[in-house]
Write an enzyme that holds these catalytic residues in place. Structure first.
Site, PDB file in Angstrom:
ATOM      1  N   ASP A 368      11.839 -22.448 -28.232  1.00 50.92           N
ATOM      2  CA  ASP A 368      12.552 -22.898 -29.443  1.00 50.92           C
ATOM      3  C   ASP A 368      11.745 -22.533 -30.692  1.00 50.92           C
ATOM      4  OD1 ASP A 368      13.982 -25.041 -31.303  1.00 50.92           O
ATOM      5  OD2 ASP A 368      15.148 -24.976 -29.453  1.00 50.92           O
ATOM      6  N   ASP A 369      12.008 -23.226 -31.760  1.00 50.13           N
ATOM      7  CA  ASP A 369      11.405 -22.992 -33.075  1.00 50.13           C
ATOM      8  C   ASP A 369       9.873 -22.896 -32.990  1.00 50.13           C
ATOM      9  OD1 ASP A 369      10.965 -22.914 -35.747  1.00 50.13           O
ATOM     10  OD2 ASP A 369      11.902 -24.837 -36.206  1.00 50.13           O
ATOM     11  N   ARG A 445      14.847 -29.817 -45.413  1.00 52.50           N
ATOM     12  CA  ARG A 445      13.852 -29.496 -44.379  1.00 52.50           C
ATOM     13  C   ARG A 445      12.912 -28.391 -44.893  1.00 52.50           C
ATOM     14  NH1 ARG A 445      14.006 -27.167 -38.284  1.00 52.50           N
ATOM     15  NH2 ARG A 445      12.788 -28.790 -37.319  1.00 52.50           N
ATOM     16  N   LYS A 478      19.305 -18.979 -29.225  1.00 49.05           N
ATOM     17  CA  LYS A 478      19.837 -20.199 -29.850  1.00 49.05           C
ATOM     18  C   LYS A 478      19.854 -19.936 -31.350  1.00 49.05           C
ATOM     19  CE  LYS A 478      18.613 -25.112 -30.252  1.00 49.05           C
ATOM     20  NZ  LYS A 478      17.635 -26.096 -29.753  1.00 49.05           N
ATOM     21  N   TRP A 479      21.019 -20.084 -31.975  1.00 45.64           N
ATOM     22  CA  TRP A 479      21.226 -19.728 -33.390  1.00 45.64           C
ATOM     23  C   TRP A 479      21.387 -21.033 -34.170  1.00 45.64           C
ATOM     24  CZ3 TRP A 479      23.531 -14.569 -34.987  1.00 45.64           C
ATOM     25  CH2 TRP A 479      23.769 -14.499 -36.362  1.00 45.64           C
ATOM     26  N   ASP A 480      20.349 -21.393 -34.905  1.00 43.94           N
ATOM     27  CA  ASP A 480      20.303 -22.708 -35.557  1.00 43.94           C
ATOM     28  C   ASP A 480      20.670 -22.610 -37.046  1.00 43.94           C
ATOM     29  OD1 ASP A 480      19.765 -25.423 -35.753  1.00 43.94           O
ATOM     30  OD2 ASP A 480      17.778 -25.289 -34.857  1.00 43.94           O
ATOM     31  N   ASN A 482      19.868 -25.440 -40.298  1.00 44.51           N
ATOM     32  CA  ASN A 482      19.385 -26.812 -40.454  1.00 44.51           C
ATOM     33  C   ASN A 482      19.481 -27.457 -41.825  1.00 44.51           C
ATOM     34  OD1 ASN A 482      18.400 -27.826 -37.845  1.00 44.51           O
ATOM     35  ND2 ASN A 482      17.255 -25.930 -37.855  1.00 44.51           N
ATOM     36  N   CYS A 528      24.062 -23.826 -32.959  1.00 41.78           N
ATOM     37  CA  CYS A 528      23.322 -25.064 -33.202  1.00 41.78           C
ATOM     38  C   CYS A 528      23.255 -25.265 -34.703  1.00 41.78           C
ATOM     39  CB  CYS A 528      21.913 -24.926 -32.630  1.00 41.78           C
ATOM     40  SG  CYS A 528      20.878 -26.379 -32.875  1.00 41.78           S
ATOM     41  N   ASP A 550      21.069 -33.486 -31.624  1.00 42.69           N
ATOM     42  CA  ASP A 550      19.635 -33.653 -31.375  1.00 42.69           C
ATOM     43  C   ASP A 550      19.349 -34.989 -30.700  1.00 42.69           C
ATOM     44  OD1 ASP A 550      18.780 -31.239 -32.249  1.00 42.69           O
ATOM     45  OD2 ASP A 550      18.263 -31.897 -34.262  1.00 42.69           O
TER      46      ASP A 550
HETATM   47  C1  DGJ Z   1      17.384 -28.363 -34.788  1.00 45.17           C
HETATM   48  C2  DGJ Z   1      17.933 -28.200 -33.395  1.00 45.17           C
HETATM   49  O1  DGJ Z   1      19.035 -29.009 -33.207  1.00 45.17           O
HETATM   50  C3  DGJ Z   1      16.832 -28.522 -32.393  1.00 45.17           C
HETATM   51  O2  DGJ Z   1      17.346 -28.444 -31.107  1.00 45.17           O
HETATM   52  C4  DGJ Z   1      15.694 -27.575 -32.604  1.00 45.17           C
HETATM   53  O3  DGJ Z   1      16.091 -26.264 -32.301  1.00 45.17           O
HETATM   54  C5  DGJ Z   1      15.202 -27.672 -34.027  1.00 45.17           C
HETATM   55  N1  DGJ Z   1      16.261 -27.498 -34.973  1.00 45.17           N
HETATM   56  C6  DGJ Z   1      14.126 -26.648 -34.277  1.00 45.17           C
HETATM   57  O4  DGJ Z   1      13.741 -26.630 -35.576  1.00 45.17           O
END
Ligand code: DGJ
Length: 725
Positions: A368-369, A445, A478-480, A482, A528, A550
């Protein structure tokens, strides 16, 4: 043939498998929406065009005369602004003179087999030309020269109709679209409840049901994305409709940006419902010959309750929205590093995760990140998509080779639309973020947003991603995303096009996603957005699964998954077992099994006993995989209606097997529990794996089973598996 045109009566009848939709062309070529509901054979709609006008306060078209027809009360198929229809309007176009009166009239139509894609936008598709038929009605506003095409597709094998709209400027002058909704419905009554799904980060998609009242009500997003706060879904259910019976109309917008879904009940006790791009902060300049495409709305009708509406959406999305290899192929059981390590990992730790994961039967490790730039926390490096060699010495190759060498697949995380203030990309191109001149853009963030309306920005991000993806053997991304969008503006958009920013941002995102899926069709993509902040059909078109939330606590997840299931199928609902502590691992597994299933924990920390549970879960995952992927969901006890228990079933399409899950959220003293099961074949006999007994489907659905005192303590759960004898 699903679409009929009666030339004499000037009526269109659009039939799906179980619903009929009727459109009429009235005097002076007004287009009227005459009926939407259960399937009917005939089209005797003469009387439907006129309703009681309100004396001189409902205005008449002088050519028709004051005969009882008035746009104020007529069931307008696509209500427009300012020409005597005073309800919420679907369309408003400003012409070169600055006038906003918009009045479209029928000029022609086409009917053809199949369904066309919408340029630049995600949309549902027909698998073959004979699966669906499409009607396009052309309507013109003779003053502005706007040619409005109302597009309808009906499906033969499900009660689904899609609606979308396009507007072409056929005049010599520029015009401005101030609002263009994708669907408009006028219902003859207001005895509906409006059902929507709202939430916030870590508490997504709660169900809200409220009776319609006079005036305007509804939900919307102005956050630049579909959002955690409201989902682009709405249903109108008769007051008497329940989970298992009654009329329900479900609407889902295939779009990931600002949306609006509004219902207005007027003085005649009728209901107008509209769904489309949110007109707030929207204005689109349409030069001569330009065309604007509005995204589509998926419309479901059923008279069999809210549960059936959900199942129709689920089947339809599984077969007519989700694309690519993983539409049908089994997806790998994954373990994700986020809750296991957050930013604190290196090659060695990830390989250690992979070792244990392999022993447990897990099939893919997702990093992940935190793997790029100098990202050791969430304060930097978004936009610098090159490997952090301090964490991953030698780059990705040793890690990926190591993971693959252990027999696991490998996945990676991106947040392509984001830029950290502390990043090389921002230092080199400060104008590449979303911003408005002379204003300090907000941070969320600790990050800004890449200006996806710009081709050069998208190209830069793509080139960076492509460099990594083309040189490494990556199985999953995984394409986030935030944060929400504020300070909406682009350094490149001229003054007169600033109202286009939000939509151009989404079009840019879709363009990048399309590049990704067409270049890397074998990579499994998971959407995501801080959990489920962009859980919508637009994203589903590109990524067959989306991280749901999350919040991985099994009890909290019940609300989230029940709400999500209103229109989104289990096949797309990202669900992982984590180290959260409110329930034991059995319950965590049973709840996550409803979705795509995986793990989000440090596998080295599992006790021996927990490892055995995980191994059993992996077996169960394979055993029930296709049941979950293709089965029908029946919600049995909703956590929104019962404080103590939640329960659901997955029934195979041929009704030969069923998995029932019951979870106790809060112990209830001295309460008996009888479950009458749903969706089985009354004629079939089923063996229950847990008690070894044989029951008829009729017995299970009518008498049911006594589950009193079963799974009755906080966090306990049980499953019952029934297989046809
Ligand atoms: C938000 C996602 O929902 C999490 O699963 C994770 O990937 C974090 N971002 C990483 O910053």
């Amino acid at each position: 043939m699903s679409i009929f045109y009666d030339k004499e009566k000037r009526l269109f009848k659009l039939d799906t498998s179980d619903s009929t939709y009727v459109i009429g062309i009235y005097e002076e070529n007004y287009i009227l929406g005459l009926y939407y509901g259960a399937k009917i054979p005939d089209m005797n709609f003469g009387g439907f065009c006129k309703r009681l006008p309100s004396a001189s306060f409902s205005l008449a078209n002088p050519v028709i005369g004051e005969t009882g027809f008035t746009p104020d009360t007529a069931p307008m198929e696509y209500g427009c602004n300012g020409a005597a229809d005073f309800r919420i309007s679907a369309l408003c176009i400003k012409n070169a003179a600055g006038d906003r009166v918009t009045d479209i009239r029928y000029v022609g139509h086409r009917i053809f087999d199949g369904k066309k894609a919408i340029p630049g936008l995600p949309s549902t598709y027909a698998n073959s030309p004979d699966e669906a038929q499409t009607l396009e009605i052309d309507a013109v506003d003779s003053v502005t020269g706007a040619l409005v095409t109302l597009v309808y597709t009906v499906f033969n094998n499900s009660p689904v109709m899609t609606k979308s709209v396009r507007v072409r400027n056929t005049s010599q002058n520029t015009m401005w679209i101030e609002r263009v909704y994708s669907a408009c419905f006028d219902f003859v009554s207001m005895d509906f409840d409006l059902i929507t799904i709202y939430g916030r980060h870590a508490k997504e998609r709660n169900i809200n049901r409220r009776p319609l009242g006079h005036g305007v009500q509804g939900v919307e997003s102005k956050r630049g994305v579909s959002s955690h706060a409201q989902n682009p879904f709405a249903a109108l259910a008769r007051h008497t409709a329940t989970e298992d019976s009654g009329e329900v109309y479900g609407f889902n917008f295939v779009y990931s940006g600002n949306f609006s879904a509004l219902a207005e009940c007027d003085f005649n006790d009728t209901t107008r419902f509209i769904m489309g791009i949110n007109p707030t902060d929207f204005e689109w300049t349409l030069n001569p010959d330009d065309t604007f495409y509005a995204p589509e709305v998926v419309c479901v009708y059923t008279d069999k309750g809210i549960g059936e509406m959900s199942r129709i959406f689920h089947r339809f999305y599984n077969s007519n929205l989700i694309r690519g290899r993983f539409k049908t192929e089994k997806r790998p059981l994954l373990i994700n590093s986020w809750e296991a390590a957050y930013f604190d990992f290196d090659t060695e730790k990830l390989l250690a995760f992979a070792d244990v994961a392999k022993q447990l039967g897990i099939e893919m490790l997702v990093m992940d990140d935190g793997w790029f730039g100098h990202r050791d926390d969430d304060r930097s490096s978004l936009g610098d998509w090159y490997v952090n060699t301090k964490k991953l010495p030698g780059g990705l190759k040793p890690l990926i080779d190591g993971v693959h060498g252990k027999g696991l697949k490998f996945g990676i995380w991106y947040e392509p639309e984001m830029i950290s203030p502390d990043s090389d990309i921002y230092r080199a191109h400060p104008d590449w973020i979303i911003h408005v001149e002379n204003r300090q853009p907000m941070v969320g963030r600790h990050q800004y947003i890449a200006d996806m309306s710009r081709q050069d920005v998208r190209d830069n991000i793509w080139n960076q991603m492509n460099d990594t993806l083309s040189k490494n053997d990556i199985d999953y991304v995984k394409w986030d995303f935030n944060r929400n969008i504020s300070d909406a503006g682009s350094a490149l958009l001229p003054k007169e096009r600033k109202g286009e920013f939000f939509h151009r941002f989404i079009l840019g995102t879709y363009e990048l996603m399309e590049r990704f899926t067409s270049t890397y069709p074998d990579i499994l993509l998971e959407g995501c957005s801080g959990g489920g902040g962009r859980f919508d059909p637009g994203i589903l078109y590109y990524s067959p699964q989306i991280w749901t939330s999350d919040n991985t606590d099994a009890v909290d997840r019940l609300d989230i998954q029940f709400g999500t299931s209103l229109c989104y199928p289990a096949s797309c609902m990202g669900a992982h077992v984590s180290a959260s502590t409110r329930t034991g691992y059995e319950t965590k597994g049973r709840v996550a099994m409803w979705g795509t299933f995986g793990y989000e924990l440090d596998p080295r920390k599992l006790t021996d006993e927990e490892r055995e549970i995980v191994k059993q879960q992996v077996k169960d995952y394979h055993k029930y995989y296709w049941l979950h992927r293709n089965g029908d969901l029946y919600r049995v006890i909703s956590p929104f209606e019962d404080k103590h228990k939640a329960a659901w079933e997955i029934v195979s399409q041929d009704k030969s097997e069923m998995l029932f899950t019951l979870v106790c959220m809060r112990q209830e003293t001295n309460a008996s529990l009888f479950i009458r099961f749903k969706g089985l074949d009354p004629e079939k006999y089923y063996v229950c794996e847990q008690d070894g007994e044989t029951y008829s489907g009729a017995f299970l659905m009518n008498a049911g089973l006594n589950l009193t005192n079963k799974a009755n303590a906080d966090g306990e759960s049980l499953t019952l598996y029934f297989k046809e004898k």
